[in-house]
Design a protein around this motif. Structure first.
Motif, PDB file in Angstrom:
ATOM      1  N   GLY A   6       6.394  10.959   2.555  1.00  0.00           N
ATOM      2  CA  GLY A   6       5.347   9.943   2.389  1.00  0.00           C
ATOM      3  C   GLY A   6       5.549   8.787   3.337  1.00  0.00           C
ATOM      4  N   ARG A  36       2.612   1.693  -3.459  1.00  0.00           N
ATOM      5  CA  ARG A  36       1.689   2.202  -4.487  1.00  0.00           C
ATOM      6  C   ARG A  36       1.438   3.695  -4.316  1.00  0.00           C
ATOM      7  NH1 ARG A  36      -1.226  -2.623  -3.733  1.00  0.00           N
ATOM      8  NH2 ARG A  36      -2.501  -1.509  -2.280  1.00  0.00           N
ATOM      9  N   SER A  37       1.223   4.127  -3.085  1.00  0.00           N
ATOM     10  CA  SER A  37       0.923   5.548  -2.865  1.00  0.00           C
ATOM     11  C   SER A  37       2.144   6.424  -3.173  1.00  0.00           C
ATOM     12  CB  SER A  37       0.434   5.784  -1.439  1.00  0.00           C
ATOM     13  OG  SER A  37       1.466   5.538  -0.511  1.00  0.00           O
ATOM     14  N   GLN A  48       2.586   6.559  -7.018  1.00  0.00           N
ATOM     15  CA  GLN A  48       1.647   7.477  -7.660  1.00  0.00           C
ATOM     16  C   GLN A  48       2.060   8.931  -7.437  1.00  0.00           C
ATOM     17  OE1 GLN A  48      -2.072   6.229  -5.989  1.00  0.00           O
ATOM     18  NE2 GLN A  48      -2.346   4.593  -7.489  1.00  0.00           N
ATOM     19  N   LYS A 108       0.836  -1.211   0.000  1.00  0.00           N
ATOM     20  CA  LYS A 108       0.000   0.000   0.000  1.00  0.00           C
ATOM     21  C   LYS A 108       0.864   1.252   0.000  1.00  0.00           C
ATOM     22  CE  LYS A 108      -3.742   2.172   2.553  1.00  0.00           C
ATOM     23  NZ  LYS A 108      -4.584   2.110   3.751  1.00  0.00           N
ATOM     24  N   TYR A 168       3.037   7.935   6.516  1.00  0.00           N
ATOM     25  CA  TYR A 168       2.416   6.624   6.622  1.00  0.00           C
ATOM     26  C   TYR A 168       2.714   5.983   7.978  1.00  0.00           C
ATOM     27  CZ  TYR A 168       0.778   2.006   5.345  1.00  0.00           C
ATOM     28  OH  TYR A 168       0.098   0.826   5.313  1.00  0.00           O
TER      29      TYR A 168
END
Length: 152
Positions: free
Chosen positions: A145, A29-30, A33, A26, A149
């Motif tokens: 990021g 992927r974030s 992107q 997860k 997270y």
């Protein structure tokens, strides 16, 4: 730039090792992107990762061309779309790159290789236009990021 990327990788390795595989997927992927969006914005701005502008196109003789002649069209308009610029992330890696035939076009411009514009044309040496690359902002984006997270 590679030193900073390796330092970020070393720093993040311990933190990522503590996450479950589904969580890493997860997160990858974030971040992938977000990196793709960053690359798209840089392509829209027509800039190399170091902040310099892309080398301009060579002038063409369009006097014999019939119909409407498009001028001042930005380079790589279609390449930056999500159809061609893909972001992939799994538990071990994140990648942002081009797919299919456009990967060859992007590689020619990225490294300044020789290629033919059309099958019947002569070979031309292309200028280096770094379509993909890391900026300091991209490295900060990855670090932030990851921290965001982990803080949730």
């Amino acid at each position: 730039m590679t030193d900073r990327l390796e330092a970020l990788e070393d720093w993040a390795a311990g933190l990522l090792g503590q996450l479950e595989p589904a969580s890493r997927n997860k997160l990858a992927r974030s971040i992938g992107q977000a990196l793709r969006r960053s690359q798209q914005q840089r392509i829209i701005a027509q800039q190399n990762p170091d902040g310099s502008k892309y080398a301009p196109r060579k002038q063409r003789n369009l006097r014999g061309k019939q119909g409407r002649v498009k001028r001042k069209v930005k380079m790589f308009q279609k390449l930056r779309t999500a159809r061609f610029l893909k972001a992939n992330g799994d538990r071990r890696s994140i990648s942002v790159g081009f797919t299919a035939r456009v990967a060859r076009i992007a590689r020619v411009h990225q490294f300044g290789l020789r290629d033919r514009a059309e099958n019947s044309a002569r070979q031309v040496q292309y200028e280096i236009r770094e379509i993909l690359g890391f900026t300091q902002a991209d490295l900060d984006l990855v670090r932030d990021g990851l921290l965001d997270y982990l803080s949730q």
